[in-house]
Design a protein around this motif. Sequence first.
Motif, PDB file in Angstrom:
ATOM      1  N   GLU A 772       0.834  -1.213   0.000  1.00 32.42           N
ATOM      2  CA  GLU A 772       0.000   0.000   0.000  1.00 32.42           C
ATOM      3  C   GLU A 772       0.867   1.260   0.000  1.00 32.42           C
ATOM      4  O   GLU A 772       0.551   2.242  -0.675  1.00 32.42           O
ATOM      5  N   LEU A 773       1.956   1.221   0.748  1.00 32.17           N
ATOM      6  CA  LEU A 773       2.843   2.384   0.777  1.00 32.17           C
ATOM      7  C   LEU A 773       3.513   2.602  -0.582  1.00 32.17           C
ATOM      8  O   LEU A 773       3.635   3.745  -1.045  1.00 32.17           O
ATOM      9  N   MET A 774       3.929   1.530  -1.208  1.00 31.85           N
ATOM     10  CA  MET A 774       4.635   1.656  -2.484  1.00 31.85           C
ATOM     11  C   MET A 774       3.722   2.127  -3.607  1.00 31.85           C
ATOM     12  O   MET A 774       4.188   2.701  -4.605  1.00 31.85           O
ATOM     13  N   THR A 775       2.414   1.899  -3.479  1.00 30.24           N
ATOM     14  CA  THR A 775       1.477   2.302  -4.540  1.00 30.24           C
ATOM     15  C   THR A 775       0.672   3.540  -4.153  1.00 30.24           C
ATOM     16  O   THR A 775      -0.189   3.976  -4.917  1.00 30.24           O
ATOM     17  N   LEU A 776       0.949   4.105  -3.000  1.00 29.80           N
ATOM     18  CA  LEU A 776       0.213   5.283  -2.542  1.00 29.80           C
ATOM     19  C   LEU A 776       0.461   6.464  -3.483  1.00 29.80           C
ATOM     20  O   LEU A 776       1.609   6.751  -3.841  1.00 29.80           O
ATOM     21  N   ASP A 777      -0.593   7.158  -3.891  1.00 33.58           N
ATOM     22  CA  ASP A 777      -0.416   8.299  -4.780  1.00 33.58           C
ATOM     23  C   ASP A 777      -0.642   9.606  -4.038  1.00 33.58           C
ATOM     24  O   ASP A 777      -1.140   9.640  -2.904  1.00 33.58           O
ATOM     25  N   GLN A 778      -0.296  10.687  -4.698  1.00 32.47           N
ATOM     26  CA  GLN A 778      -0.332  11.996  -4.054  1.00 32.47           C
ATOM     27  C   GLN A 778      -1.769  12.458  -3.801  1.00 32.47           C
ATOM     28  O   GLN A 778      -2.057  13.105  -2.789  1.00 32.47           O
ATOM     29  N   ALA A 779      -2.682  12.112  -4.685  1.00 31.19           N
ATOM     30  CA  ALA A 779      -4.070  12.529  -4.516  1.00 31.19           C
ATOM     31  C   ALA A 779      -4.692  11.879  -3.287  1.00 31.19           C
ATOM     32  O   ALA A 779      -5.433  12.530  -2.534  1.00 31.19           O
ATOM     33  N   THR A 780      -4.422  10.609  -3.084  1.00 36.56           N
ATOM     34  CA  THR A 780      -4.942   9.909  -1.901  1.00 36.56           C
ATOM     35  C   THR A 780      -4.367  10.511  -0.628  1.00 36.56           C
ATOM     36  O   THR A 780      -5.065  10.673   0.373  1.00 36.56           O
ATOM     37  N   THR A 781      -3.080  10.844  -0.665  1.00 33.17           N
ATOM     38  CA  THR A 781      -2.436  11.443   0.505  1.00 33.17           C
ATOM     39  C   THR A 781      -3.023  12.817   0.792  1.00 33.17           C
ATOM     40  O   THR A 781      -3.255  13.185   1.954  1.00 33.17           O
ATOM     41  N   LEU A 782      -3.292  13.594  -0.251  1.00 33.58           N
ATOM     42  CA  LEU A 782      -3.918  14.907  -0.071  1.00 33.58           C
ATOM     43  C   LEU A 782      -5.309  14.762   0.525  1.00 33.58           C
ATOM     44  O   LEU A 782      -5.692  15.527   1.436  1.00 33.58           O
ATOM     45  N   SER A 783      -6.066  13.796   0.068  1.00 28.25           N
ATOM     46  CA  SER A 783      -7.404  13.563   0.612  1.00 28.25           C
ATOM     47  C   SER A 783      -7.331  13.233   2.101  1.00 28.25           C
ATOM     48  O   SER A 783      -8.144  13.719   2.898  1.00 28.25           O
ATOM     49  N   ALA A 784      -6.352  12.427   2.479  1.00 32.03           N
ATOM     50  CA  ALA A 784      -6.176  12.088   3.898  1.00 32.03           C
ATOM     51  C   ALA A 784      -5.837  13.334   4.705  1.00 32.03           C
ATOM     52  O   ALA A 784      -6.361  13.537   5.813  1.00 32.03           O
ATOM     53  N   ALA A 785      -4.966  14.188   4.164  1.00 34.34           N
ATOM     54  CA  ALA A 785      -4.601  15.424   4.862  1.00 34.34           C
ATOM     55  C   ALA A 785      -5.819  16.321   5.055  1.00 34.34           C
ATOM     56  O   ALA A 785      -5.987  16.952   6.108  1.00 34.34           O
ATOM     57  N   GLN A 786      -6.691  16.381   4.072  1.00 36.50           N
ATOM     58  CA  GLN A 786      -7.892  17.191   4.178  1.00 36.50           C
ATOM     59  C   GLN A 786      -8.856  16.630   5.222  1.00 36.50           C
ATOM     60  O   GLN A 786      -9.473  17.382   5.984  1.00 36.50           O
ATOM     61  N   ARG A 787      -8.975  15.305   5.264  1.00 34.04           N
ATOM     62  CA  ARG A 787      -9.862  14.689   6.266  1.00 34.04           C
ATOM     63  C   ARG A 787      -9.338  14.938   7.684  1.00 34.04           C
ATOM     64  O   ARG A 787     -10.115  15.162   8.612  1.00 34.04           O
ATOM     65  N   ILE A 788      -8.020  14.880   7.848  1.00 35.74           N
ATOM     66  CA  ILE A 788      -7.446  15.164   9.166  1.00 35.74           C
ATOM     67  C   ILE A 788      -7.684  16.632   9.532  1.00 35.74           C
ATOM     68  O   ILE A 788      -8.080  16.949  10.661  1.00 35.74           O
ATOM     69  N   ALA A 789      -7.460  17.534   8.564  1.00 36.38           N
ATOM     70  CA  ALA A 789      -7.648  18.961   8.826  1.00 36.38           C
ATOM     71  C   ALA A 789      -9.089  19.274   9.209  1.00 36.38           C
ATOM     72  O   ALA A 789      -9.350  20.156  10.034  1.00 36.38           O
ATOM     73  N   HIS A 790     -10.048  18.554   8.614  1.00 35.20           N
ATOM     74  CA  HIS A 790     -11.468  18.755   8.931  1.00 35.20           C
ATOM     75  C   HIS A 790     -11.917  17.931  10.143  1.00 35.20           C
ATOM     76  O   HIS A 790     -13.090  18.006  10.523  1.00 35.20           O
ATOM     77  N   ALA A 791     -11.004  17.148  10.722  1.00 31.37           N
ATOM     78  CA  ALA A 791     -11.334  16.288  11.874  1.00 31.37           C
ATOM     79  C   ALA A 791     -12.515  15.380  11.560  1.00 31.37           C
ATOM     80  O   ALA A 791     -13.399  15.174  12.402  1.00 31.37           O
ATOM     81  N   GLU A 792     -12.549  14.804  10.349  1.00 30.82           N
ATOM     82  CA  GLU A 792     -13.672  13.956   9.960  1.00 30.82           C
ATOM     83  C   GLU A 792     -13.773  12.713  10.841  1.00 30.82           C
ATOM     84  O   GLU A 792     -14.879  12.183  11.044  1.00 30.82           O
ATOM     85  N   ASN A 793     -12.635  12.228  11.347  1.00 33.42           N
ATOM     86  CA  ASN A 793     -12.652  11.070  12.242  1.00 33.42           C
ATOM     87  C   ASN A 793     -12.489  11.483  13.703  1.00 33.42           C
ATOM     88  O   ASN A 793     -12.276  10.640  14.567  1.00 33.42           O
ATOM     89  N   GLY A 794     -12.607  12.781  13.936  1.00 33.52           N
ATOM     90  CA  GLY A 794     -12.465  13.293  15.288  1.00 33.52           C
ATOM     91  C   GLY A 794     -11.011  13.430  15.699  1.00 33.52           C
ATOM     92  O   GLY A 794     -10.114  12.848  15.095  1.00 33.52           O
ATOM     93  N   TRP A 795     -10.781  14.229  16.697  1.00 28.56           N
ATOM     94  CA  TRP A 795      -9.462  14.350  17.324  1.00 28.56           C
ATOM     95  C   TRP A 795      -9.621  13.967  18.788  1.00 28.56           C
ATOM     96  O   TRP A 795     -10.534  14.445  19.475  1.00 28.56           O
ATOM     97  N   LEU A 796      -8.732  13.154  19.265  1.00 39.61           N
ATOM     98  CA  LEU A 796      -8.708  12.798  20.681  1.00 39.61           C
ATOM     99  C   LEU A 796      -7.610  13.628  21.334  1.00 39.61           C
ATOM    100  O   LEU A 796      -6.434  13.501  20.988  1.00 39.61           O
ATOM    101  N   CYS A 797      -8.000  14.489  22.259  1.00 46.46           N
ATOM    102  CA  CYS A 797      -7.036  15.377  22.910  1.00 46.46           C
ATOM    103  C   CYS A 797      -6.926  15.039  24.386  1.00 46.46           C
ATOM    104  O   CYS A 797      -7.929  14.754  25.052  1.00 46.46           O
TER     105      CYS A 797
END
Length: 819
Positions: A772-797
């Motif tokens: 999965e790491l070797m085939t990971l593309d930039q668009a998928t990584t950007l989507s993950a960064a956006q989901r983290i920035a929007h806290a779509e899965n929540g943040w545990l603080c």
Amino acid sequence: MPALNHPHTQRLTLNNGLTLSVHHEPRLKRCAAVLRVAAGSHDVPGEWPGMAHFLEHLLFLGSERFPAPDNLMAYVQRHGGQVNARTSERHTDFFFELPPSAFAGGLERLCDMLANPCMNMEAQLREREVLHAEFIAWAREPSAQRQLKWLQPLNPAHPLRAFHAGNRYSLPVLRPGFQQALQGFYQQFYQTGQMTLSLAGPQSVTELQALAEHCSAVLHTGKAVPQLAPPALISSDEHAYQHIDGQCLSLMFAFDQLPPDSAQALGFLCHWINADKPGGLVAELRQQHLIDTLKAAPVYQFERQALLHIEFSAASDMAAHAARIQETFYDWLSFFSAHAEWPTLRDEYQLLQQRQHAVSGAMELARRDAEQQALRLSEQGVSALKSVLQQMLTTAHAASAHDWQLPAPNPFLRVTDEPVSAGLIRGQTSAHRGLRTFAQDRLRGRRDLSAMSFSSAIAPQNTEASMYLRWCLPGPLADTLLTRLQTSLRSLQQDARQAGVELVLSASGTDLQLKMQGFHTPMPSILEHALRTLAAPAADDCDVAPAPSLMPIRYLLKRLPELDQQGTATRISDLEQCWTRAQWDGLAVGLPASTQAAMASVLSKVPGTPNSQLPQPPALRHAWYLEPGDSSEQALLVFCPTPIGRLADEAAWRLLAHLAQTPFYQQLRVELQLGYAVFSGLRQMNGQTGLLFGVQSPHASVAEIYGHIETFIAQLPTLITALDETSFTQARASLAQQFSNASLGALQAAELLWQAKLAGHPSDYLTALYNELMTLDQATTLSAAQRIAHAENGWLCLATYAAPETFYQGRSGSLPTLQ
């Protein structure tokens, strides 16, 4: 006699004057370097305390050839290694560990940063503030305050009595006199005559030596500089004294005229003082309800001087019992001293050192070689030990009223392999040994006698293995019951550790976990002893001393996996209820066939009901947990979890953690100067993977820290879009390499497999993650960064102060897209 070198170790002096030690160990998957400079905090001019520590910090800022984005710290982080440094009284150590493929680049950067440091004024002023924050945190720790108190009786002229940490006021960066002294200290000591480089790895001695010669060519050449001998440790005739500080009693012994090999002797003596065995000092003091823990260790050694610290702790004030404790200690010491030569204990100690050497990783081997640690107590060491005991026992002692005994041999240092036919199920052959993989457990949907999965993902090799046992309980354990179970395991843990096995019992929510990692051969026997102890722990008839207080960020890291996601479930305080209603499963990794067979027979004694289909832990929710403490410093952890179940998401989160590590450190520690405890990275806990950010600050509030972390997380998508295709591909390949068979150590692989099992991933998890790491593309990584920035899965603080209002507010605004 000098310390004996290991057969695979070679020690020599290079043409440039550098002392080199190279250690070839074929079983290792990683390489380590330890570079020791014979200059420390006691070698700086008296008017500039903290200069040695300050210089250590400055050297990590990079050089002209390897500036901050590509310096040693950034390079090691990119390649999944570890790096640090330590300034001691009379030496300074720089050390790192990396996969073999990246080791040359790390050593090249280490040598270059010592030879060509970038020490401009702006960087010095900035780093001084970081060091000042570190000093404040250290000064507020109770252990540091106790240390200052028990050093007071020493000779005021000895440097141990002086201030050496360094802070804003002791390091006047802008003064010409300070800059002249800093350059003078660097030029005098940071040259090859004062340096020892120790390398350890799977490469041959010839390869390691050639690498050292090539990389060390940039170092400044020079000859050894004698370090000034300090004055006497203590100015009075009394060389022993005590200090009482609430729940701690310290016995201090100052030695000024020790013979050769006294370091060996002190290590040997401290080992047997600390031994938690029937008939020994620890057992006797506990039986009398006088102490809970005892720790003996030299806190200072240089040339013929040493300061030995023996600390006793209890749950109550020590003043009332100090005289009895001291009397009992001297009585035991007199008994120990009477057994001159100690042949049995010397043999046992040699077995212990050999086992520790056999299971040590690259970093520990390099450190041992740098210090030239002997694998046995030499005849000269025996003479030194007699001298040490004579100086400690200054008065004669009457016949003992205690029934002292020398420690019994550690049974796990002498274990033999079980017969290979043991433990087979009828109809099995050796090819089936180990039962099933955890993927087969799920597919077959059946409940067998054993819920232990023996993973074949990592082939049994060398000596290292891991085993995890998890009990799912009807509710979380009461703190008193957990403490009772953990306390009952202490003696066994000590024996296991000496035999090369770490044994840890921990709780998280409604789960109780027993983990063993290390040398595989004694594991079945250790597990059998552990199960017997857990089924019938010692009576809870004495108070337990509180655990040492931790700095806020360390306490939060300890608490993070323990956060109860089960709401207000009733806590279990009855041991019988605990085991009657428990269900268990487990995973073993790296066990050879014979050890698997022996382990299978022990597993029938695991309390509770085996269940190979225990439910996955519940998903984390967007939540803020408060853990206030006594410290005036504020700390915060922000955990951004992945969506559950998809390896593609985990791969993207891992790459984001890989890419964010250096810029997060640069922004919040270097530029914003929030404090010295600033870090980020990927973390797995209870089967949940996530991106973790942590900060402790002496001046910023939790709300301010949260604002800075929130701002950085919002920048993650921009961090991805700023990468060109080549940079992205290189970063992805560098991360994926860390999960290849060539780089992944057995214990690290086992922890990943255990977290994968908890998360419900198949048994081919490591291979699948690498793909999965070797085939990971930039668009998928950007989507993950956006989901983290929007806290779509929540943040545990988890923080030392309540949540700011912005934590619960929705996020808005546009995010960049990949062109």
